[in-house]
Design a protein around this motif. Structure first.
Motif, PDB file in Angstrom:
ATOM      1  N   MET A 195       0.848  -1.196   0.000  1.00 24.10           N
ATOM      2  CA  MET A 195       0.000   0.000   0.000  1.00 24.10           C
ATOM      3  C   MET A 195       0.879   1.241   0.000  1.00 24.10           C
ATOM      4  O   MET A 195       1.694   1.413   0.886  1.00 24.10           O
ATOM      5  N   PRO A 196       0.690   2.080  -0.953  1.00 22.87           N
ATOM      6  CA  PRO A 196       1.529   3.279  -1.006  1.00 22.87           C
ATOM      7  C   PRO A 196       1.229   4.245   0.139  1.00 22.87           C
ATOM      8  O   PRO A 196       0.103   4.719   0.279  1.00 22.87           O
ATOM      9  N   GLU A 197       2.226   4.494   0.945  1.00 22.71           N
ATOM     10  CA  GLU A 197       2.149   5.537   1.963  1.00 22.71           C
ATOM     11  C   GLU A 197       3.204   6.587   1.602  1.00 22.71           C
ATOM     12  O   GLU A 197       3.741   6.547   0.493  1.00 22.71           O
ATOM     13  N   LEU A 198       3.515   7.475   2.531  1.00 24.25           N
ATOM     14  CA  LEU A 198       4.423   8.575   2.210  1.00 24.25           C
ATOM     15  C   LEU A 198       5.723   8.121   1.528  1.00 24.25           C
ATOM     16  O   LEU A 198       6.087   8.663   0.478  1.00 24.25           O
ATOM     17  N   PRO A 199       6.444   7.126   2.063  1.00 29.53           N
ATOM     18  CA  PRO A 199       7.729   6.756   1.440  1.00 29.53           C
ATOM     19  C   PRO A 199       7.572   6.210   0.023  1.00 29.53           C
ATOM     20  O   PRO A 199       8.437   6.445  -0.837  1.00 29.53           O
ATOM     21  N   GLU A 200       6.480   5.510  -0.228  1.00 29.86           N
ATOM     22  CA  GLU A 200       6.251   4.955  -1.561  1.00 29.86           C
ATOM     23  C   GLU A 200       5.911   6.072  -2.544  1.00 29.86           C
ATOM     24  O   GLU A 200       6.426   6.095  -3.669  1.00 29.86           O
ATOM     25  N   VAL A 201       5.040   6.987  -2.133  1.00 31.79           N
ATOM     26  CA  VAL A 201       4.677   8.088  -3.030  1.00 31.79           C
ATOM     27  C   VAL A 201       5.887   8.995  -3.266  1.00 31.79           C
ATOM     28  O   VAL A 201       6.103   9.491  -4.373  1.00 31.79           O
ATOM     29  N   GLU A 202       6.689   9.186  -2.232  1.00 32.63           N
ATOM     30  CA  GLU A 202       7.911   9.994  -2.372  1.00 32.63           C
ATOM     31  C   GLU A 202       8.853   9.359  -3.403  1.00 32.63           C
ATOM     32  O   GLU A 202       9.459  10.054  -4.226  1.00 32.63           O
ATOM     33  N   THR A 203       8.966   8.031  -3.359  1.00 30.63           N
ATOM     34  CA  THR A 203       9.834   7.316  -4.306  1.00 30.63           C
ATOM     35  C   THR A 203       9.330   7.493  -5.739  1.00 30.63           C
ATOM     36  O   THR A 203      10.111   7.780  -6.657  1.00 30.63           O
ATOM     37  N   ILE A 204       8.025   7.338  -5.919  1.00 27.79           N
ATOM     38  CA  ILE A 204       7.449   7.509  -7.253  1.00 27.79           C
ATOM     39  C   ILE A 204       7.669   8.944  -7.734  1.00 27.79           C
ATOM     40  O   ILE A 204       8.058   9.182  -8.879  1.00 27.79           O
ATOM     41  N   LYS A 205       7.443   9.895  -6.838  1.00 28.83           N
ATOM     42  CA  LYS A 205       7.636  11.308  -7.201  1.00 28.83           C
ATOM     43  C   LYS A 205       9.073  11.552  -7.639  1.00 28.83           C
ATOM     44  O   LYS A 205       9.331  12.201  -8.663  1.00 28.83           O
ATOM     45  N   ASN A 206      10.018  11.015  -6.888  1.00 31.02           N
ATOM     46  CA  ASN A 206      11.433  11.225  -7.228  1.00 31.02           C
ATOM     47  C   ASN A 206      11.792  10.572  -8.562  1.00 31.02           C
ATOM     48  O   ASN A 206      12.631  11.084  -9.303  1.00 31.02           O
ATOM     49  N   GLU A 219      12.578   8.730  11.729  1.00 32.15           N
ATOM     50  CA  GLU A 219      13.552   7.675  11.409  1.00 32.15           C
ATOM     51  C   GLU A 219      12.944   6.599  10.524  1.00 32.15           C
ATOM     52  O   GLU A 219      13.558   6.145   9.560  1.00 32.15           O
ATOM     53  N   VAL A 220      11.724   6.193  10.873  1.00 30.72           N
ATOM     54  CA  VAL A 220      11.061   5.130  10.123  1.00 30.72           C
ATOM     55  C   VAL A 220      10.786   5.572   8.684  1.00 30.72           C
ATOM     56  O   VAL A 220      11.060   4.837   7.722  1.00 30.72           O
ATOM     57  N   LEU A 221      10.268   6.787   8.524  1.00 30.81           N
ATOM     58  CA  LEU A 221       9.937   7.258   7.179  1.00 30.81           C
ATOM     59  C   LEU A 221      11.201   7.478   6.346  1.00 30.81           C
ATOM     60  O   LEU A 221      11.239   7.128   5.156  1.00 30.81           O
TER      61      LEU A 221
END
Length: 271
Positions: A1-12, A205-207
DNA sequence: CCCGGAACCTGAAGGC
DNA sequence: TGCCTTCAGGTTCCGG
């Protein structure tokens, strides 16, 4: 499930490829995912526009357009955004295709059709309701403490509330609470100042670790190139029911909170 | 304002 | 083998 780190990766991944591109063709294969305006009007207003910037707010992926308007995509549970060489064949889960005119197509795929597409004159129409960014240096422990003091719901539920903090979902709420040694059912306003400080630090730290690992792939998340993240291998408790706690060896428990699977160590995380 | 549950949605997984 | 139920969880809506 895309949360902040996943969406951030896609954005980058997307930003350098998509910046400056023009939407030359758009196809909505699942019109119900178009939130606003109507699919026809969105199509008409989007064609010809160029992308000034790709950014993220919470779990929203935002394409800022030169007109000042913004295209916002939300992947919800099962969405993915794939960059493909044009022309690319849609698969059975492709719900929208954005042709970017530079030989690239953006495919919005979503098995469960819960994802959303919206075009607004001002992105604040969508983002104004969101809480602060958890990694914003301007977010102080004092602000967090003040906001928590008004909430008596379980801390796990509050962390997943996008109006409280934007971008944290089920997996990272569990991981942050484990790192901060806080029981997920503890009422938010019952947290001590020390616990709030630990939680604030744990969230960051986790994010940050998850972003460094390009997100976590539990069921079907992939980045813009179709590659999975690896952060799931570094989860301490999330989706690890029955496995030993990495700190004390106690079996990790799974309980429902707000109908969401919640994983925690009953020994390390005291109520 | 705050809280919790239902609804949205579909494929995977498990029971019988 | 196959039908059925349950589960997955981000967000919105609604009633208390």
């Amino acid at each position: 499930m895309p949360e902040l780190p996943e969406v951030e990766t896609i954005k980058n991944d997307l930003a350098p490829e998509v910046k400056g591109c023009r939407f030359v063709a758009v196809a909505f294969l699942c019109p119900q995912m178009v939130r606003r305006p109507s699919p026809d009007e969105l199509h008409q207003r989007l064609i010809g526009q160029t992308v000034q910037e790709v950014t993220r707010r919470g779990k929203y992926l935002i394409f800022r357009l030169h007109s000042g308007e913004a295209l916002l995509l939300h992947l919800r549970m099962s969405g993915s955004l794939l960059l493909k060489l044009s022309p690319a064949e849609p698969n059975s889960y492709t719900r929208a295709i954005f042709n970017l005119g530079n030989g690239l197509e953006l495919h919005f795929c979503d098995r469960r059709k819960l994802g959303t597409i919206e075009l607004v004159r001002d992105e604040a129409e969508v983002t104004a309701k969101l809480g602060p960014e958890p990694l914003d240096p301007g977010l102080t422990t004092e602000v967090l403490s003040q906001r928590l003091s008004r909430r008596r719901a379980p801390i796990k539920a509050v962390l997943c509330d996008q109006a409280f903090l934007a971008g944290i979902g089920n997996m990272y709420a569990d991981e942050a609470l484990f790192a901060a040694r806080i029981h997920p059912l503890k009422p938010a306003r019952a947290l001590s100042e020390e616990e709030i400080e630990r939680l604030h630090q744990a969230i960051a730290e986790v994010l940050e670790a998850a972003i460094g690992n390009r997100g976590a792939t539990i069921s079907n998340y992939s980045d813009a190139h179709g590659q999975p993240g690896v952060h799931q291998f570094f989860f301490s408790v999330a989706h690890r029911g029955g496995e030993p706690c990495p700190v004390c060896g106690t079996a990790i428990q799974r309980i429902p909170i707000r109908n969401r699977g919640t994983y925690f160590c009953p020994n390390c995380q005291n109520k």
